[in-house]
Design a protein around this motif. Structure first.
Motif, PDB file in Angstrom:
ATOM      1  N   SER B 299      60.221  41.745  49.486  1.00 29.45           N
ATOM      2  CA  SER B 299      60.819  42.218  48.252  1.00 29.45           C
ATOM      3  C   SER B 299      59.992  43.333  47.651  1.00 29.45           C
ATOM      4  N   LEU B 300      58.672  43.133  47.668  1.00 30.10           N
ATOM      5  CA  LEU B 300      57.809  44.159  47.083  1.00 30.10           C
ATOM      6  C   LEU B 300      57.967  45.462  47.846  1.00 30.10           C
ATOM      7  N   ALA B 301      58.087  45.348  49.166  1.00 24.09           N
ATOM      8  CA  ALA B 301      58.254  46.554  49.962  1.00 24.09           C
ATOM      9  C   ALA B 301      59.612  47.187  49.680  1.00 24.09           C
ATOM     10  N   LEU B 302      60.614  46.334  49.589  1.00 22.59           N
ATOM     11  CA  LEU B 302      61.978  46.819  49.374  1.00 22.59           C
ATOM     12  C   LEU B 302      62.085  47.538  48.039  1.00 22.59           C
ATOM     13  N   LEU B 303      61.382  47.033  47.055  1.00 25.67           N
ATOM     14  CA  LEU B 303      61.454  47.644  45.721  1.00 25.67           C
ATOM     15  C   LEU B 303      60.480  48.810  45.610  1.00 25.67           C
ATOM     16  N   ASP B 304      59.772  49.091  46.690  1.00 27.82           N
ATOM     17  CA  ASP B 304      58.811  50.173  46.717  1.00 27.82           C
ATOM     18  C   ASP B 304      57.807  50.086  45.560  1.00 27.82           C
ATOM     19  N   VAL B 305      57.322  48.882  45.340  1.00 26.23           N
ATOM     20  CA  VAL B 305      56.286  48.700  44.334  1.00 26.23           C
ATOM     21  C   VAL B 305      55.023  49.410  44.810  1.00 26.23           C
ATOM     22  N   SER B 306      54.304  50.023  43.895  1.00 26.57           N
ATOM     23  CA  SER B 306      53.082  50.739  44.249  1.00 26.57           C
ATOM     24  C   SER B 306      52.137  49.843  45.033  1.00 26.57           C
ATOM     25  N   VAL B 307      51.545  50.420  46.052  1.00 25.15           N
ATOM     26  CA  VAL B 307      50.622  49.672  46.898  1.00 25.15           C
ATOM     27  C   VAL B 307      49.529  49.013  46.067  1.00 25.15           C
ATOM     28  N   TYR B 308      49.113  49.715  45.040  1.00 20.22           N
ATOM     29  CA  TYR B 308      47.996  49.206  44.252  1.00 20.22           C
ATOM     30  C   TYR B 308      48.409  48.022  43.383  1.00 20.22           C
ATOM     31  N   TRP B 309      49.675  47.869  43.153  1.00 20.62           N
ATOM     32  CA  TRP B 309      50.136  46.715  42.379  1.00 20.62           C
ATOM     33  C   TRP B 309      50.588  45.568  43.248  1.00 20.62           C
ATOM     34  N   GLN B 310      50.941  45.889  44.486  1.00 19.33           N
ATOM     35  CA  GLN B 310      51.550  44.858  45.327  1.00 19.33           C
ATOM     36  C   GLN B 310      50.720  43.584  45.445  1.00 19.33           C
ATOM     37  N   ASP B 311      49.437  43.750  45.736  1.00 14.91           N
ATOM     38  CA  ASP B 311      48.605  42.559  45.922  1.00 14.91           C
ATOM     39  C   ASP B 311      48.558  41.718  44.657  1.00 14.91           C
ATOM     40  N   ILE B 312      48.436  42.400  43.529  1.00 17.40           N
ATOM     41  CA  ILE B 312      48.352  41.671  42.265  1.00 17.40           C
ATOM     42  C   ILE B 312      49.630  40.874  42.034  1.00 17.40           C
ATOM     43  N   ILE B 313      50.755  41.534  42.252  1.00 18.15           N
ATOM     44  CA  ILE B 313      52.026  40.850  42.015  1.00 18.15           C
ATOM     45  C   ILE B 313      52.218  39.719  43.026  1.00 18.15           C
ATOM     46  N   ARG B 314      51.887  40.014  44.262  1.00 20.69           N
ATOM     47  CA  ARG B 314      52.057  38.999  45.297  1.00 20.69           C
ATOM     48  C   ARG B 314      51.240  37.736  44.992  1.00 20.69           C
ATOM     49  N   GLY B 315      49.970  37.950  44.673  1.00 19.99           N
ATOM     50  CA  GLY B 315      49.117  36.809  44.340  1.00 19.99           C
ATOM     51  C   GLY B 315      49.641  36.044  43.145  1.00 19.99           C
ATOM     52  N   SER B 316      50.123  36.776  42.150  1.00 16.33           N
ATOM     53  CA  SER B 316      50.599  36.102  40.937  1.00 16.33           C
ATOM     54  C   SER B 316      51.855  35.295  41.223  1.00 16.33           C
ATOM     55  N   ILE B 317      52.758  35.875  42.010  1.00 14.20           N
ATOM     56  CA  ILE B 317      53.979  35.118  42.323  1.00 14.20           C
ATOM     57  C   ILE B 317      53.610  33.853  43.099  1.00 14.20           C
ATOM     58  N   LEU B 318      52.701  34.016  44.036  1.00  8.52           N
ATOM     59  CA  LEU B 318      52.263  32.852  44.817  1.00  8.52           C
ATOM     60  C   LEU B 318      51.743  31.744  43.903  1.00  8.52           C
ATOM     61  N   LEU B 319      50.859  32.143  42.993  1.00  8.61           N
ATOM     62  CA  LEU B 319      50.268  31.152  42.100  1.00  8.61           C
ATOM     63  C   LEU B 319      51.337  30.498  41.222  1.00  8.61           C
ATOM     64  N   THR B 320      52.234  31.326  40.708  1.00 10.28           N
ATOM     65  CA  THR B 320      53.290  30.795  39.849  1.00 10.28           C
ATOM     66  C   THR B 320      54.195  29.843  40.624  1.00 10.28           C
ATOM     67  N   ALA B 321      54.604  30.294  41.805  1.00  9.51           N
ATOM     68  CA  ALA B 321      55.528  29.473  42.584  1.00  9.51           C
ATOM     69  C   ALA B 321      54.904  28.121  42.916  1.00  9.51           C
ATOM     70  N   VAL B 322      53.653  28.160  43.330  1.00  3.86           N
ATOM     71  CA  VAL B 322      53.002  26.906  43.703  1.00  3.86           C
ATOM     72  C   VAL B 322      52.855  25.997  42.481  1.00  3.86           C
ATOM     73  N   SER B 323      52.568  26.600  41.335  1.00  6.80           N
ATOM     74  CA  SER B 323      52.443  25.787  40.122  1.00  6.80           C
ATOM     75  C   SER B 323      53.769  25.139  39.771  1.00  6.80           C
ATOM     76  N   ILE B 324      54.833  25.920  39.822  1.00 10.98           N
ATOM     77  CA  ILE B 324      56.150  25.368  39.480  1.00 10.98           C
ATOM     78  C   ILE B 324      56.496  24.238  40.446  1.00 10.98           C
ATOM     79  N   ASP B 325      56.289  24.509  41.715  1.00 13.19           N
ATOM     80  CA  ASP B 325      56.589  23.497  42.721  1.00 13.19           C
ATOM     81  C   ASP B 325      55.816  22.211  42.450  1.00 13.19           C
TER      82      ASP B 325
END
Ligand SMILES: Nc1ncnc2c1ncn2[C@@H]1O[C@H](COP(=O)(O)OP(=O)(O)OP(=O)(O)O)[C@@H](O)[C@H]1O
Ligand SMILES: Nc1ncnc2c1ncn2[C@@H]1O[C@H](COP(=O)(O)OP(=O)(O)OP(=O)(O)O)[C@@H](O)[C@H]1O
Ligand SMILES: [Mg+2]
Ligand SMILES: [Mg+2]
Lengths: 312, 333, 506, 333
Positions: B299-325
């Motif tokens: 999704s991040l690639a598809l939305l062409d999110v800046s490379v410099y933001w991708q890791d931050i967003i990816r990590g945050s989504i991971l953390l959020t998803a795992v917390s919700i789960d």
């Protein structure tokens, strides 16, 4: 000394990081060929890891052996300033290649001109797909030469071909699987993608697999080369690769190091005697790059080249 | 602190009143499925290309082969082990098969030899774990280094170009049967097969027993060392299979392939409910974990999110998803 | 019972490093007998059983099965020989269901490829049915320790065995379950199965066993027919002396005080207990009785904020407490000894001395918070000596101790701080008679010195012997109280099982 | 399978007869020391350069700063946790401090802020572990990705040149007091300080209790969540300290620094006797583990072993050393 010839046992070391990487192989061959011509011994050294502390440790261990000179690929510029200067003070001449430590006292820097590569690639892309098309890049943030190849191409496009549209920019860090993924996504989001510029060959392998799979018509250009991308060039799947002239890099690298170590043959018209620096200072040598296409691909098979040559 | 208890690994309460819906809700994986669905819905609004067949196909292709390794890792985790060498061993599988092929061996035979060699590596690790008594972590770390070294040695550090692989061999990595890529078919077969076996066969139940309490299992007459030996070997063997498929897909053998793969693979299994302490986990959950990671990346690639933001967003989504789960699992318990 | 010897052990020795756990012991088991093993904590009973089950390998000696010498290399092999074993410490897989746990050995041995959960659960329900009402689909980790013990027993009963070893199976069971177990044991023995039964409760041995073998300090002492001897003889053989007084003297009328140490009013917890009110007076030892799962542990844990969301009023020495965590509770001087020693009572991998000091390491530290090794060890040494703790070195991990000695470490930990109120949940679980008497004496002295003592025990004779007053808990409520002469097993059982509040015997 | 029980974390038997030698032999670390000594002797014959002062210095410098992270990781492992983010957080410490310095902040202040930020990251992880209830593995994996992203974002992917750092600041990374580099002095201070505290203080004793049996610790009145929060935070804080020293040493801040560091660091602790299940480990042992890894790497480099063989030899030595150590520990037990 007896002219430009090595004393018995006079040794030159080439020190790199990620020492298992194939990039170094032709460089070291060039280094060795030059050394043999002058009757010098060579050693290939460095660290197999992507780890600056380990590279510094290996560099310092090279110093313990008191070699005449070290051709160094410093993983980072500034951390090497102090070790390089210390080496020079203790009588070992240092020349850098492919990455520099400009603030140190190294006597020369041998490299490919990444800006020239980027400019060449940009012109070629425009020549092939026209000057108003969509293009994308893969990148490897943090590695300076790869960074430069990407950023220079983008700014060159912006400046000279404002109608070229950058539609995708993904970090794939030389990982072909990551590149496969990222290219897949870029292709999905941009059906009109015309060209792809990749600063290294590992990502190119994954990218070309994704392009072939999606049956997209995308012009792929990349820097460096591997046997696989070479085959893809032969098959027309990759348009072109720009390969730094590694042999020249090693050859000139040795020459610069050797000359620095034998600077006593040289008495130039300047202040070196009072200021105490090495008279053989060569600020910058461009080793050039080769353009690999379908037509000349056969000459770039490293395995063929290495047949009968000793890698170390 | 306690790891989520996986309920699906064990039989469900089957009293007749318990409806299908109820059972679905009680499943360990429901939360993950919900999270992935939400991501899908968000993405299908955010990008018109997301919900296309081609994109879905590309997304599945992106994790399918690694998914095979995830299966092996999950089973190993359930038995109480861990394997850091998966990336190197996968690369070594490519290198061995590629090298043999370049030296004139038939590619199918070369692949079989390569998979056998990986199985041997797994057995070697299993030996050190069960007989010498070392921890999986340190044994597989050493093997990770050794296998990577063997890749370098076998290739001189240079990728092997295997462009001349016969088309029927490349077919397993690049071909399709009807609209479905062969890779996905293999992936699904492995996943469904092992998921079934893990839930239903006596052999794989022993894996759960061993991981849950090795001593108790041993007291019940289970040869726990054999079980651990088996899961360790199986994981490496599946790396071998994955390596061969990668080779067929990329038409090359890359000695540097798969660096860092182990964290991705373990993360998928853990997100999917596997416990690092052993005893729980499901293939289905682990694959959902892999899907989650993959959907986020794509999704991040598809939305062409800046490379410099991708890791931050990816990590945050991971953390959020795992917390919700985790919250959902806990709430249902 | 026949005279056929099914299992014979001769001159068997086993050492753990410097500790000689078994020194040339002999043992003989006849077909169809219930054979009790008695011995102090650390006498080597469990070690011997572990050798028979193939978990440990002897250093020397011989094992004969049906007269044939065997080397039992693993539990799997022991199983093939027909040995079933209920371990002193439950060994179950927490992440899988009760049914799967019960049939783990069967599953392992089965030739069938697929699991059949339906039959598995049905059969598990059958086996469990007799013992206890547990849903076979529950995960074992959700069971209380006593229910786990029952599952462990059920597990052994499903084995098609010729020799069944029960290592202190009743330590966590109440009278009711224990009686069921004895009935089952007798039935099995009548079918020709030989049973080795280990217990520290003389009553059980004398009521249910045929013969008894006594061990002391890793040595075999004697084997006798139960009908020919008295409990005192056994204790004498075990300890080397007669323990004259099993229980300490109770509180006299004169000593009775009206001063209330603990006052609990209207304590409620959503699902586990309701309307719990009681008082603990100064100088008395209060007991809590009830069946398994009645909620005794829950009430006590609730009071000291270890578990559950409790509402109600708790006052210590007249001061109403507002505790929000167990730390608060400890700060007020209230401590709890857990019934699950392995799960939450001790640190198995840590040294004995470190275990004893765990409740308040500050006590053995200097002003800078530095632990003084000397102080820590002398604390453990002193308490260990008092409880007759048997160990090699204080730096050994607790896991190297016998079960009963581990329990003593857990108790020493409680005693190491000077609490105002101690809740002891099954304090003498697995502890031998001598040490048990000593623990009782310590409790009595503490009570006399003004410390509040509340004891939960599943062993009715112990409650009756030690406590001045016993409260009975049934299904999360206090169903009654017994004191003085009314404190009999019948009365307590009555209140625990059928009696309601109206049946209270005051 | 069982992890070796560390005895040295706890007081030794000190009955008067037990001589110093006897105690030394009983120590968990004796085997490791012996193995390292053997390596030293072999190496001093194999290479005339090995036993030189410069080589020794280079070898210690190669692991000294990472050694500070090893200390944090060991303590975290003892408490039952794990941290995969150490490499990224160390890099982030460099980046934050470097960025602040380039924006005019005094380097000492910048360093303090940076260490505080790393401590904050640790606290953030501690929160997710103790309050939300996630596993250390997954939380630190997410933070590893996020922190790396933050490094890229803060630098645009290019190293920050900090040549203008004042000499008194660079002194902590490059200076020497007498013949001893400051880095080594700091390293020794951290190691000795924490080793002492871990063995002797009540605070750190609670770390052992918590890791050994969290429930029993809670039942002993220890606020286990606080303990875990503390160790998680401490580990990140020490990464911050390491990052600052690296910055002073290198005169630059590198966004890609420390990739893969976590495995190295965990390996050192585990080789030194720390259990991944918590409850055991010593700083001294972990540092010996780091020394072992470092000596092996350095030796291979010094002997000019072909890179294609280096990994294979390195992995094999690691496996052999750990096996021998395990054998010795078991034999003494
Ligand atoms: N793993 C071990 N390591 C070292 N010593 C051990 C170990 N297991 C048992 N021992 C020692 O062996 C002796 C016998 O222990 P065992 O467990 O057989 O006693 P037991 O008779 O079962 O006692 P209890 O009634 O307390 O269960 C004890 O001194 C104990 O400390
Ligand atoms: N973690 C838990 N979750 C849900 N219910 C529980 C839990 N622990 C205990 N219970 C239930 O609470 C009730 C009271 O259990 P508790 O352990 O207090 O009983 P008890 O009287 O101490 O008996 P014993 O300890 O002998 O089993 C039981 O029905 C038990 O099943
Ligand atoms: Mg015992
Ligand atoms: Mg209870």
């Amino acid at each position: 000394a007896d002219g430009l010839k090595c004393e018995p046992g006079e040794t030159y070391i080439m020190n790199v990081m990620v020492s298992g990487h194939p990039y170094w192989v032709p460089v070291y061959q060039g280094f060795k060929q030059a050394a043999e011509a002058f009757g010098c011994k060579t050693v290939f050294s460095g660290t197999p890891d992507y780890d600056i502390t380990k590279q510094i440790a290996s560099f310092e261990q090279d110093m313990v052996k008191q070699p005449a000179g070290i051709l160094l690929h410093p993983m980072q510029a500034d951390p090497f300033i102090e070790p390089i200067n210390r080496a020079i003070d203790s009588g070992t001449e240092i020349v850098t290649f492919a990455a520099d430590s400009p603030k140190s006292n190294r006597t020369s820097y041998i490299t490919s001109d990444n800006l020239a590569e980027a400019k060449f690639a940009a012109e070629e892309i425009v020549k092939q797909v026209g000057d108003s098309a969509e293009y994308a890049v893969l990148e490897n943030p943090g590695q300076s030469n790869h960074d430069l190849r990407v950023t220079a191409l983008i700014s060159y496009m912006e400046e000279h071909y404002p109608n070229m549209k950058l539609v995708g920019r993904q970090a794939t860090n030389q990982d072909s699987n990551a590149a496969y993924r990222a290219t897949g996504s870029i292709l999905q989001a941009n059906p009109n993608l015309a060209a792809l510029w990749i600063p290294e060959a590992g990502s190119a392998e994954g990218a070309v697999a994704a392009v072939l799979e999606a049956e997209a018509k995308v012009l792929i250009m990349h820097a460096d080369v591997t046997p696989t991308t070479l085959e893809h060039i032969k098959a027309g799947n990759i348009h072109m690769a720009l390969n730094p002239n590694q042999g020249m890099q090693g050859f000139m690298g040795f020459m610069a190091t050797f000359l620095a170590a034998h600077s006593d043959v040289f008495d130039p018209f300047n202040d070196y005697k009072v200021s105490g620096y090495n008279p053989v200072q060569i600020p910058y040598v461009d080793n050039g790059f080769a353009v690999i296409t379908k037509d000349n691909a056969d000459s770039f098979d490293l395995n063929v080249y290495m047949e009968g040559r000793d890698p170390s | 602190m306690e790891d989520a208890v996986s309920l699906t690994g064990a039989p469900e309460n089957k009293s007749p009143e318990v409806s299908f819906i109820h059972r679905l809700l009680r499943m360990r994986e429901t939360g993950l499925i919900a999270i992935i669905l939400v991501l899908f819905i968000v993405m299908s609004f955010a990008s018109p290309y997301f919900l296309t067949w081609v994109n879905m196909r590309a997304m599945v292709m992106a994790f399918a082969v690694e998914g095979i390794v995830v299966v092996g890792m999950t089973i190993l985790l359930i038995s109480g082990g861990i394997d850091l060498s998966v990336g190197s061993v996968t690369a070594l599988a490519m290198v061995i098969a590629g090298w043999l092929f370049l030296n004139g061996v038939d590619p199918w035979v070369a692949s079989a030899i390569s998979i056998a060699a990986c199985t041997g590596i797994g057995a070697f690790m299993g030996f050190f774990v069960t007989r010498v008594g070392l921890h999986h972590f340190i044994v597989s770390l050493a093997i990770m280094v050794i296998a990577r070294g063997a890749c370098l040695l076998g290739t001189g550090g240079r990728p092997l170009g295997l462009f001349t692989l016969p088309p029927e061999f490349k077919f397993i990595g690049q071909g399709s049967i009807g609209p479905i890529p062969v890779v996905i078919i293999i992936f699904l077969a492995v996943v469904i097969g092992f998921d079934f076996m893990l839930r239903r066969t006596t052999l794989f139940r022993k894996v759960f027993y061993t991981g849950s309490n090795e001593k108790a299992a041993a007291y019940s007459g289970i040869r726990t060392k054999r079980v651990i030996f088996f899961t360790t070997t199986l994981c490496s063997a599946l790396c071998g299979v994955a390596g061969i498929i990668y080779m067929a897909r990329f038409g090359s053998a890359q000695p540097t392939f798969g660096i860092g793969m182990e964290l991705n693979v373990i993360a998928a299994a853990v997100i999917g409910g596997a416990s690092l302490k052993g005893g729980s986990g499901t293939i289905f959950g682990a694959i959902l974990g892999a899907v989650l990671l993959s959907v986020v990346s794509s999704s991040l690639a598809l939305l062409d999110v800046s490379v410099y933001w991708q890791d931050i967003i990816r990590g945050s989504i991971l953390l959020t998803a795992v917390s919700i789960d985790h919250y959902l699992v806990k709430k249902r318990a | 019972m026949t005279d056929d010897v099914i299992l014979k052990i001769s001159n068997l020795s086993k050492s753990f490093g410097p500790v000689r756990a078994l020194k040339g012991v002999d043992f003989e088991l006849r077909q169809g007998e219930i054979h009790a093993l008695a011995g102090e904590n650390g006498a080597g009973k469990s070690t011997l059983m572990n050798v028979i089950d193939g978990i440990l390998q002897p250093d020397s000696g011989e094992i004969l099965f049906d007269g044939v010498p065997v080397r039992i290399a693993s539990p799997a092999m022991a199983q093939k020989l027909g040995v079933g074993f209920v371990h002193q410490e439950t060994a179950l897989c927490p992440d899988v269901s009760v049914a799967e746990n019960i049939f783990m050995a069967t599953t392992n041995a089965s030739r069938s490829l697929l699991m059949n959960y339906r039959t598995l659960e049905q059969k598990a329900a059958e086996v469990l049915g007799e013992l206890v009402d547990i849903n076979p689909a529950t995960l074992v980790r959700d069971l209380s320790i006593s229910h786990q013990q029952l599952v462990e027993i059920a597990k052994a009963l499903t084995l098609d065995c010729r020799v069944l070893i029960l290592d202190e199976p009743t330590a966590a069971l109440t009278e009711k379950e224990a009686q069921i177990l004895f009935r089952i044991m007798r039935r099995l023995a009548d079918k020709g199965i030989s049973i080795i039964y280990i217990s520290h409760r003389m009553v059980e041995i004398f009521d249910n066993c045929d013969r008894v073998s006594v061990f002391r300090d890793g040595q075999y002492i004697t084997t006798r027919n139960v009908s020919e001897i008295t409990p005192d003889d056994v204790v004498n053989a075990m300890v080397g002396r007669v323990i004259d007084e099993l229980y300490p003297r109770k509180q006299t009328e004169a000593e009775r005080s009206d001063e209330i140490i603990l006052n609990v009013r209207n304590l409620n917890e959503r699902s586990r207990f309701r309307d719990v009110s009681f008082q603990l007076r100064k100088g008395e030892i209060l007991g809590l009785a009830g069946l398994i799962g009645a909620g005794r542990s829950e009430i006590v844990k609730g009071i000291c904020q270890l578990e559950g969301e409790v509402s109600g009023e708790v006052a210590l020495n007249g001061k109403t407490l507002s505790l929000s965590s167990y730390q608060d509770s400890i700060a007020e001087g209230i401590v709890y000894l857990s019934e699950d020693r392995k799960g939450d009572g001790i640190f198995l991998d840590m040294p004995i001395a470190g275990n004893v000091s765990a409740l308040k390491p500050e006590q053995v530290a200097n002003g800078f918070g530095l632990i003084l090794r000397q102080k820590e060890e002398s604390q453990a040494e002193a308490l260990g000596a008092r409880l007759n703790l048997k160990y090699g070195s204080l730096t050994d991990p607790v896991s190297s101790l016998s079960g009963g000695n581990q329990q003593k470490v857990a108790i020493a930990k409680m005693l190491s701080v000077n609490p105002k109120l101690i809740f002891l949940d099954e304090p003498t679980r697995g502890v031998d008679v001598g040490a048990k008497a000593e623990i009782h004496r310590i409790l009595r002295n503490l009570a006399a010195s003004g410390v509040g003592i509340l004891v939960i025990s599943s062993e009715l004779p112990e409650l009756i012997g030690v406590c001045d007053r016993v409260l009975v808990v049934r299904e999360g409520r206090i169903s009654g109280e017994v004191t003085g002469d009314r404190m009999t097993e019948e009365n307590i059982m009555h209140l625990a099982s059928v009696g309601g509040a109206q049946a209270a015997i005051q």
